[in-house]
Structure formats: structure tokens, C-alpha cells
Design an enzyme around this catalytic site. Sequence first.
Site, PDB file in Angstrom:
ATOM      1  N   TYR A  15      41.497  85.704  58.373  1.00  0.00           N
ATOM      2  CA  TYR A  15      42.637  86.585  58.692  1.00  0.00           C
ATOM      3  C   TYR A  15      43.846  85.794  59.184  1.00  0.00           C
ATOM      4  CZ  TYR A  15      39.214  90.240  58.103  1.00  0.00           C
ATOM      5  OH  TYR A  15      38.275  91.064  57.555  1.00  0.00           O
ATOM      6  N   GLU A  35      40.152  75.138  52.753  1.00  0.00           N
ATOM      7  CA  GLU A  35      39.049  76.056  53.092  1.00  0.00           C
ATOM      8  C   GLU A  35      37.717  75.369  52.777  1.00  0.00           C
ATOM      9  OE1 GLU A  35      38.298  79.156  54.525  1.00  0.00           O
ATOM     10  OE2 GLU A  35      36.311  78.355  54.068  1.00  0.00           O
ATOM     11  N   GLY A 109      35.849  85.486  57.279  1.00  0.00           N
ATOM     12  CA  GLY A 109      34.958  86.554  57.720  1.00  0.00           C
ATOM     13  C   GLY A 109      35.106  87.848  56.948  1.00  0.00           C
ATOM     14  N   ASN A 113      31.975  90.640  56.483  1.00  0.00           N
ATOM     15  CA  ASN A 113      31.942  91.619  57.575  1.00  0.00           C
ATOM     16  C   ASN A 113      31.807  93.052  57.081  1.00  0.00           C
ATOM     17  OD1 ASN A 113      34.574  92.624  57.073  1.00  0.00           O
ATOM     18  ND2 ASN A 113      35.499  91.089  58.405  1.00  0.00           N
ATOM     19  N   MET A 116      34.846  97.153  59.538  1.00  0.00           N
ATOM     20  CA  MET A 116      35.267  98.089  60.595  1.00  0.00           C
ATOM     21  C   MET A 116      36.567  97.605  61.195  1.00  0.00           C
ATOM     22  SD  MET A 116      31.690  99.058  62.387  1.00  0.00           S
ATOM     23  CE  MET A 116      30.892  97.554  61.890  1.00  0.00           C
ATOM     24  N   GLU A 353      28.447 101.034  67.924  1.00  0.00           N
ATOM     25  CA  GLU A 353      28.525 101.534  66.559  1.00  0.00           C
ATOM     26  C   GLU A 353      27.154 101.969  66.085  1.00  0.00           C
ATOM     27  OE1 GLU A 353      30.529  98.172  65.490  1.00  0.00           O
ATOM     28  OE2 GLU A 353      32.414  99.140  66.016  1.00  0.00           O
ATOM     29  N   HIS A 438      31.105  88.221  66.570  1.00  0.00           N
ATOM     30  CA  HIS A 438      32.512  88.305  66.986  1.00  0.00           C
ATOM     31  C   HIS A 438      32.913  87.171  67.925  1.00  0.00           C
ATOM     32  CE1 HIS A 438      32.183  93.005  66.458  1.00  0.00           C
ATOM     33  NE2 HIS A 438      32.178  92.372  65.302  1.00  0.00           N
ATOM     34  N   ASN A 476      35.871  95.945  67.497  1.00  0.00           N
ATOM     35  CA  ASN A 476      35.727  94.907  66.474  1.00  0.00           C
ATOM     36  C   ASN A 476      37.060  94.166  66.332  1.00  0.00           C
ATOM     37  OD1 ASN A 476      34.509  97.577  65.965  1.00  0.00           O
ATOM     38  ND2 ASN A 476      33.154  96.386  64.686  1.00  0.00           N
TER      39      ASN A 476
HETATM   40  P1  FAD Z   1      37.579  83.442  60.007  1.00  0.00           P
HETATM   41  O1  FAD Z   1      37.724  84.722  59.287  1.00  0.00           O
HETATM   42  O2  FAD Z   1      36.242  83.058  60.521  1.00  0.00           O
HETATM   43  O3  FAD Z   1      38.121  82.312  59.031  1.00  0.00           O
HETATM   44  C1  FAD Z   1      38.025  80.943  59.314  1.00  0.00           C
HETATM   45  C2  FAD Z   1      37.865  80.167  58.013  1.00  0.00           C
HETATM   46  O4  FAD Z   1      38.054  78.778  58.276  1.00  0.00           O
HETATM   47  C3  FAD Z   1      36.492  80.305  57.372  1.00  0.00           C
HETATM   48  O5  FAD Z   1      36.637  80.700  56.035  1.00  0.00           O
HETATM   49  C4  FAD Z   1      35.901  78.904  57.478  1.00  0.00           C
HETATM   50  O6  FAD Z   1      35.061  78.563  56.394  1.00  0.00           O
HETATM   51  C5  FAD Z   1      37.128  78.027  57.525  1.00  0.00           C
HETATM   52  N1  FAD Z   1      36.933  76.751  58.227  1.00  0.00           N
HETATM   53  C6  FAD Z   1      36.303  76.541  59.408  1.00  0.00           C
HETATM   54  N2  FAD Z   1      36.372  75.248  59.756  1.00  0.00           N
HETATM   55  C7  FAD Z   1      37.072  74.618  58.775  1.00  0.00           C
HETATM   56  C8  FAD Z   1      37.472  73.264  58.573  1.00  0.00           C
HETATM   57  N3  FAD Z   1      37.198  72.301  59.456  1.00  0.00           N
HETATM   58  N4  FAD Z   1      38.150  72.963  57.440  1.00  0.00           N
HETATM   59  C9  FAD Z   1      38.448  73.926  56.525  1.00  0.00           C
HETATM   60  N5  FAD Z   1      38.091  75.234  56.687  1.00  0.00           N
HETATM   61  C10 FAD Z   1      37.420  75.559  57.797  1.00  0.00           C
HETATM   62  N6  FAD Z   1      35.093  92.159  62.631  1.00  0.00           N
HETATM   63  C11 FAD Z   1      35.626  93.393  62.592  1.00  0.00           C
HETATM   64  O7  FAD Z   1      36.750  93.589  63.077  1.00  0.00           O
HETATM   65  N7  FAD Z   1      34.951  94.435  61.983  1.00  0.00           N
HETATM   66  C12 FAD Z   1      33.720  94.268  61.440  1.00  0.00           C
HETATM   67  O8  FAD Z   1      33.152  95.207  60.872  1.00  0.00           O
HETATM   68  C13 FAD Z   1      33.114  92.992  61.514  1.00  0.00           C
HETATM   69  N8  FAD Z   1      31.861  92.770  61.020  1.00  0.00           N
HETATM   70  C14 FAD Z   1      31.364  91.507  61.015  1.00  0.00           C
HETATM   71  C15 FAD Z   1      30.126  91.261  60.423  1.00  0.00           C
HETATM   72  C16 FAD Z   1      29.629  89.971  60.329  1.00  0.00           C
HETATM   73  C17 FAD Z   1      28.288  89.717  59.717  1.00  0.00           C
HETATM   74  C18 FAD Z   1      30.406  88.875  60.815  1.00  0.00           C
HETATM   75  C19 FAD Z   1      29.921  87.458  60.699  1.00  0.00           C
HETATM   76  C20 FAD Z   1      31.639  89.114  61.397  1.00  0.00           C
HETATM   77  C21 FAD Z   1      32.126  90.410  61.508  1.00  0.00           C
HETATM   78  N9  FAD Z   1      33.367  90.662  62.085  1.00  0.00           N
HETATM   79  C22 FAD Z   1      33.877  91.927  62.086  1.00  0.00           C
HETATM   80  C23 FAD Z   1      34.166  89.579  62.697  1.00  0.00           C
HETATM   81  C24 FAD Z   1      35.363  89.135  61.837  1.00  0.00           C
HETATM   82  O9  FAD Z   1      34.952  88.885  60.519  1.00  0.00           O
HETATM   83  C25 FAD Z   1      35.978  87.877  62.479  1.00  0.00           C
HETATM   84  O10 FAD Z   1      36.404  88.218  63.782  1.00  0.00           O
HETATM   85  C26 FAD Z   1      37.168  87.339  61.689  1.00  0.00           C
HETATM   86  O11 FAD Z   1      36.810  86.994  60.382  1.00  0.00           O
HETATM   87  C27 FAD Z   1      37.782  86.136  62.388  1.00  0.00           C
HETATM   88  O12 FAD Z   1      39.001  85.821  61.741  1.00  0.00           O
HETATM   89  P2  FAD Z   1      39.640  84.379  61.878  1.00  0.00           P
HETATM   90  O13 FAD Z   1      40.887  84.356  61.087  1.00  0.00           O
HETATM   91  O14 FAD Z   1      39.716  84.026  63.327  1.00  0.00           O
HETATM   92  O15 FAD Z   1      38.564  83.350  61.267  1.00  0.00           O
END
Ligand code: FAD
Length: 497
Positions: A15, A35, A109, A113, A116, A353, A438, A476
Amino acid sequence: SNGSRVSALVIGSGYGGSVAALRLAQAGIDVHVIEMGMAWDTPGADGKIFANTTSPDERSYWLRTRTKQPLSHFLGFPIDRAIPRYTGILDAEEFGGITVYQGRGVGGGSLVNGGMAVTPKRENFRAILPSVDPNEMYDVYYPRANAELGVRTIDPAWFETAECYHYARVGRKQAQRSGFPFVFVPDVYDWDYMKQEQAGTVPRSALGGELLFGNNYGKKSLQKTYLPQIAATGRVTISPLHRVTSVTPASGGGYTVVIEQLTTTGAVSSAKSVTADTVFFAAGSVGTSKLLVKLKATGALPNLNNEIGKGWGDNGNVMCGRANHIWEPTGCLQSSIPTAGIDNWAAGGAFAEVAPLPTGIETWASFYLAITRNPNRAQFTWNPSTRQVDLNWQTAWKRAGIEMAKSIFDRINAKEGTIYRTDLFGIYKIWGDHLTYHPLGGAVLNKATDNYGRIAEYPGLYVIDGALIPGNTSVNPFVTITALAERNIEEIVANDF
Ligand code: FAD
């Protein structure tokens, strides 16, 4: 390519990374997104891009030889099994006291995910991020995030009749009999598609048990929202299967970024280095924290401040199941997309939930993922002997969250004359207290960074993901991560470029 110079380099495509890439590109800035996961745009041998939850294969887990299912047991039997080691979609990253589940791939994520998509109550937001103007967030950035992500609430009339939500209606009946407010939870799943799944006119995804390892249809992950817009700018290059390992000031200005290219078994096939004028850390709470803690400790970015690595929390996640009476089945067909929850946040510190158990058979179980106001916070530190980053979270710290979750389920059990299930996380084990979905914090806004994610000690370095949020969002997290990224990038594009 090796030795090239880029204007903005974004680490991670979840995100935070997607918001940064889109808004920078729309402002005319060339962006390179790195990525470490795969692109997830090519079908496997079965003709589908994503594996089913009930039959995990190599696509399911990030570099493991055995699955690590969040619900480790069924009827007391362990369900994990051997799989080929592969750069699969779900990372079950193990620290000493907790397993942190994260998505891996272009879309982060959002690929794994449940979709939600919850905006926290305003009074809770103020307690979480007191330095952020709530008017701006609720007038501009939450609406922007919700619109871009395609957030919708289920059609309440359809909810009343859909077979696949019988389990949620049972959850409602029991919550209401105990006097708890029951609320719909918005989602990014395409509800019209789900109606067609229920009608049997399209291939099933949410109703086909797809969850955790990707949805082949129906879910509006970032692959259907921000990422096509990013592609349309023509200014963004995305490199999947590339992992950033170092960022350090370059002699001629900007930063030298070291990147490893990975094979699908996780081997490093080549290493490159590029120079970037600006670097956005969007590797997720854990990924960003691990990188920054390592770079500070190993002297690549020695002046990072002492807040780096601190303020990490599990969003209070705990899971449990309840055994229903034999005359109260929850249904064989369960949508994998939760759509409602029990709100006891103000009184008991828990929002639960009503989650599916999409096994395809009747389980007589009600299953819940609770988000609690667990106050414990952990810290990432560099371990010089292992050359790894450790997290000092203790399993016992979940106790606080369990007590809050019990404010809901003890009461429901007493009212219904029912008991907890003890067969979902082991043998005679009630609470799923070993994991979080999370992860939040580690580079907290207005502490590790300025009030917009700038790393003050190193102009041109930014944090723009879940690492900014101090351990809890009361709901979430991804809508808040997206909205905060939209707020921060607007300020950064306007003033820093
Ligand atoms: P992320 O989405 O985690 O993105 C980080 C990216 O960086 C990843 O693709 C990773 O591969 C990449 N990365 C990491 N390190 C490196 C590196 N050194 N070099 C290059 N790339 C790298 N949240 C909700 O709000 N609603 C839900 O229903 C929900 N359900 C979930 C269900 C599951 C099973 C999981 C695991 C999570 C869920 N979440 C949910 C949480 C939500 O997905 C995360 O909070 C969100 O994706 C975090 O966003 P972000 O941008 O911080 O990082």
C-alpha cells in the site's frame, strides 16, 4: 540496470509503496519500484495464478519447505505439510515470540489479505496518531484512500439471505443476545461478483475457499486499483524478485542502493547497485524496520535516530473459536471474506471479526479474529553475532489481548451455554496467540521520522508504510496505511521535489 541513476526508488510495492509510486509518477517524477516477491501475473500448471487455501503448494509460502498454516490444527490434528521451497506469496516470518504473516509480491499484503477495509473511529485515530490533523484525514485522505481502493459494504438485504454468510448471521445472533453492537465491515471484494458466485454463474473465489494465498477472482487487490494506474503513467518501472539490502549516502549526492536479484528458490543470482536521488522505504512494518535497524547498526546510515526499530505492535491480534450447540450449525459453504464484527472496543478494548472456517464441511464452530488494545510494544535490534535483526516480542505479551477478547467471548459463552474450541491451534489450546497479520510500527511517525515520514538525518530518505503507525490502529490497518501515505506523499511532492 547496474550503475544507473534513478530519481525516486521505492522499496516494496504494498500500500505505502503503491501510493508513493503513483503520486510521484503523476507529478512527473520517474520511479523505480524494487519488490522482492514475484509479479503474480502468470498462471501455474493448474491454469490459475493463486493456490487454494485447502491445497497449498509451492506458490503458497515464501521460501519454506513446510506450510505454516495460521490455524495449525483441525480436530486436534496438525495440518501442515511439505511443499517445495519457492518464492511463494505468504511469508510466515518467525521471530522469537511471534510469527508475522506478510504478503510477498507486486501488491504486497493486498495479495493475501481479507480485504477488510475499515476506517477507525475518529476518537481512536486521535489516540493513535496525535500529531496528525484528524480533520485533514477524515475530510480528504480517508475518503481518497477508500475511493482509490474500491471499498464497499455488503448489500444488507443480500446478507440476510446468502447461504455463504449463514456463519456471520449466527455470529450476529449470538453477539446481539449478549448485548454487543454488531457492525458490518466494509471490504474491497467485488460484492456483485460474490453474488454471482453464490448464484453459480461464475468461477468461485471467496466461495471457493480462496484466502491467504491470493484470490483468483473478485478481490480488488492493488493489482486492480493502484497498480494499473501506476502502469498507465508510463513513468514507473517495477522489478519483481529484487531485494534491497543496503542504502548509503553516495559520494556525489543521493544514495547508493544495493539490490540482489533472486531466483524462485531464493538464491541470489546477481547483485547490482544504483544511485537514487530519493529512497522511499515501503517494505512493510517488518521489512522497513529490519532494513533501517541494520543500516544504522552496520554504519551504512549511522546517524539514524534512536527511535528506529521502536514502537512495534501486533495490532492486538488474537484468534479463537467457539463450539456451538449441535442445533446451531454455521454452514458448509462459508465466504472467505469476513463481513461483520462485534464492537466492544470502548468498553473492553476488543473488536472481533466473525471469521470463516471455509473447510467445506460443517464444523459447528464460530471463529473470530480479534483486534485488541494490547498496549505491549516491542523493539527491533541488530544481533551482531547472527547478523540478523531480532524482535523482542514475548508470547506472554499476548495475554493482555486475550483478556480483552475474553470481554466478548466469555460473555457470549456464558449466555449461550457454550465453550471455546480447543482443537484449532493445537491440542487443548484455545487461543491463537502465536501470530499477527497486522504488524505495525518500527519507524514511528513524528518520532523516527518527521510528521510526514521524512528521515530528518538523511534528506531524501522517507518511510511511507505501516512502520509509521505505532503498533495499533484499533481496526484492520490497510486503509489507514493508505490514507496516511496519501497525506504524506502530497506534502513531500509539493515541497521536496
Ligand atoms: P506491505 O503490504 O507488507 O508491502 C511491503 C512489500 O515490500 C512486500 O511486497 C514485500 O515483499 C516488499 N519487501 C519487503 N522487504 C523488501 C526488500 N528488502 N526489498 C524489496 N522489497 C521488499 N489488513 C486489513 O486492513 N484488512 C484485512 O482484511 C487484512 N487481512 C490480512 C490477512 C493476512 C493473511 C495478512 C498477512 C495481512 C492482512 N492485513 C489486513 C494486513 C495488511 O495486508 C497490511 O497491513 C498491509 O499490507 C501493510 O501495507 P504496507 O504498505 O505497510 O506493506
